[in-house]
Design a protein around this motif. Structure first.
Motif, PDB file in Angstrom:
ATOM      1  N   LEU A  46       0.856  -1.169   0.012  1.00 40.71           N
ATOM      2  CA  LEU A  46      -0.029  -0.010   0.001  1.00 40.71           C
ATOM      3  C   LEU A  46       0.925   1.351   0.121  1.00 40.71           C
ATOM      4  CD1 LEU A  46      -3.155   0.710   1.868  1.00 40.71           C
ATOM      5  CD2 LEU A  46      -1.215   2.384   2.301  1.00 40.71           C
ATOM      6  N   TYR A  47       0.394   2.221  -0.814  1.00 39.53           N
ATOM      7  CA  TYR A  47       1.351   3.562  -1.135  1.00 39.53           C
ATOM      8  C   TYR A  47       0.281   4.436  -0.351  1.00 39.53           C
ATOM      9  CZ  TYR A  47       4.375   1.207  -4.285  1.00 39.53           C
ATOM     10  OH  TYR A  47       5.394   0.379  -5.054  1.00 39.53           O
ATOM     11  N   LEU A  48       1.046   5.279   0.515  1.00 35.74           N
ATOM     12  CA  LEU A  48       0.067   6.292   1.309  1.00 35.74           C
ATOM     13  C   LEU A  48       1.038   7.682   1.231  1.00 35.74           C
ATOM     14  CD1 LEU A  48      -2.008   7.367   3.265  1.00 35.74           C
ATOM     15  CD2 LEU A  48      -0.464   6.461   5.102  1.00 35.74           C
ATOM     16  N   SER A  49       0.251   8.678   0.901  1.00 39.11           N
ATOM     17  CA  SER A  49       0.968  10.160   0.818  1.00 39.11           C
ATOM     18  C   SER A  49       0.431  10.805   2.237  1.00 39.11           C
ATOM     19  CB  SER A  49       0.357  10.665  -0.294  1.00 39.11           C
ATOM     20  OG  SER A  49      -0.933  10.911  -0.233  1.00 39.11           O
ATOM     21  N   GLN A  50       1.390  11.182   3.019  1.00 33.48           N
ATOM     22  CA  GLN A  50       1.179  12.078   4.127  1.00 33.48           C
ATOM     23  C   GLN A  50       2.101  13.303   3.980  1.00 33.48           C
ATOM     24  OE1 GLN A  50       2.249   8.483   6.626  1.00 33.48           O
ATOM     25  NE2 GLN A  50       0.659   9.375   7.891  1.00 33.48           N
TER      26      GLN A  50
END
Length: 399
Positions: free
Chosen positions: A106-110
């Motif tokens: 899973l790729y998650l932008s923060q």
């Protein structure tokens, strides 16, 4: 033993008349029938009629490593809304996070970074620290897309970064004057849309825009056709033209507009191509719409209205019968069966703080959704956790 002596093609034909309940009962007769009745070829016809089994309208199997019988079982939980909710990650400040799924990653932008997390579906949570981190933006990441070889991100700083997934090397594309609200990448082609009222076409081989298209409105969403010959833009609908327009990639010319009865401000926030001829959109007007691009003129063939009159920030389809949507208030996620007009189930992910569902992604067993300060998981393989039973007070024992 006469049944077992029949040729396999005859057995397949006989079992094609059975529903999933009858097949499950038949598999309990003996070990030989059990092994035969559990084959994917027996369950493929049934799986096509269920939601989110990984079988698309074109007959493509998206998850060939998972037995179809198991996926049909889990599909019942999707249909009836039986799942276990988990908060996978929390952070302290309000963000506009975006996610993408790539198998068990899973790729998650923060904020200005994109973390890569290994999924642990058996535990319903992520690993504690990301396997990799993609950075380089001076401000928050607004959107990103993942391909087999690259990760392409657009940020509030107006820049587009192309990261190589294996070695982490990145190239900066600086072509927008304001934040990049949306982008899509397919087959070496990149299309971006910005608040500066332009859409731009790029390639992975060059950091100079191949074409800049004046849009005369803020661009909220873009999607490249699977054929890569055209793309769709969704704008804020603040001007006197349709917010949905299809453009030719080679000539950078307008091919057509979709719809004509959008009210002012009914911007399009998400666009999903299910096939080269079917398009799904959602936005501020609270509707999910299905467009058939084979018709002349191209028109909306089906629509689903959000019951609570909330804007829809994101959608995803399973390629067959199911749609999942994320609303603008209290983290509401809804599942829809395209063969019905009313939603199947509603899941409220937040009760204390009202936040939109900025992005959602799902596979056959899990749905992942991002809110302003949390990443949530819905596990449809099992029901909710049982409540702990509190022991009786000592004085009540024996009464």
């Amino acid at each position: 033993m006469f049944l077992l002596q029949l040729p396999e093609d005859v057995l397949y034909h006989i079992m094609s008349y059975l529903d999933y309940r009858a097949l499950s009962r038949l598999s309990q007769v003996c070990k030989t029938i059990y092994h035969f009745a559990n084959r994917d070829a027996v369950w493929k016809k049934i799986a096509k009629e269920f939601i989110n089994t990984g079988i698309t309208r074109q007959g493509k199997d998206l998850y060939p490593h998972i037995p179809l019988k198991d996926r049909v079982k889990v599909s019942q939980n999707w249909y009836h809304g039986i799942c276990r909710k988990e908060v996978m990650l929390k952070w302290r400040i309000n963000l506009l996070p975006w996610i993408q799924l790539d198998g068990d990653v899973l790729y998650l932008s923060q904020a200005a970074d994109i973390g890569v997390y290994h999924l642990r579906p058996d535990r319903g949570r992520l690993q504690r620290s990301p396997m990799a981190l993609f950075s380089g933006h001076q401000e928050d990441v607004c959107r990103f897309a993942v391909t087999d070889t690259h990760l392409v991100s657009g940020g509030s700083d107006g820049k587009i970064l192309v990261h190589h997934r294996r070695n982490g090397f990145s190239v900066e594309y600086s072509g927008h004057n304001q934040e990049v609200n949306c982008l899509d990448c397919r087959g070496g082609l990149i299309v971006s849309g910005s608040r500066d009222r332009t859409a731009r076409i790029w390639t992975l081989s060059s950091n100079f825009p191949r074409c800049t298209i004046p849009m005369n409105d803020r661009v909220w969403s873009v999607a490249i056709s699977p054929t890569q010959s055209s793309f769709v833009t969704g704008t804020a609908c603040c001007e006197n033209f349709s917010p949905l327009r299809i453009w030719d990639v080679e000539r950078c010319e307008l091919l057509c507009c979709l719809g004509s009865e959008f009210r002012r401000g009914a911007g399009v926030l998400d666009i999903v191509y299910e096939s080269p001829f079917h398009l799904f959109t959602c936005g501020y007007d609270t509707f999910i719409r299905s467009w058939d691009l084979r018709l002349s003129p191209r028109k909306c063939v089906m629509e689903w209205e959000e019951p609570h009159d909330s804007a829809l920030y994101c959608i995803q389809t399973d390629g067959n019968h199911m749609i999942a949507s994320g609303s603008s208030y209290y983290g509401v996620v809804r599942t829809w069966d395209k063969r019905q007009t009313r939603c199947l189930e509603m899941f409220q992910l937040s009760t204390a703080v009202s936040s939109p569902v900025y992005c959602l992604r799902f596979n056959t067993s899990h749905l992942y959704a991002t809110l302003a300060t949390t990443l949530h998981s819905l596990d449809f393989r099992q029901g909710p956790r049982p409540r702990r039973s509190h022991p009786l007070p000592q004085t009540a024992v024996g009464i």
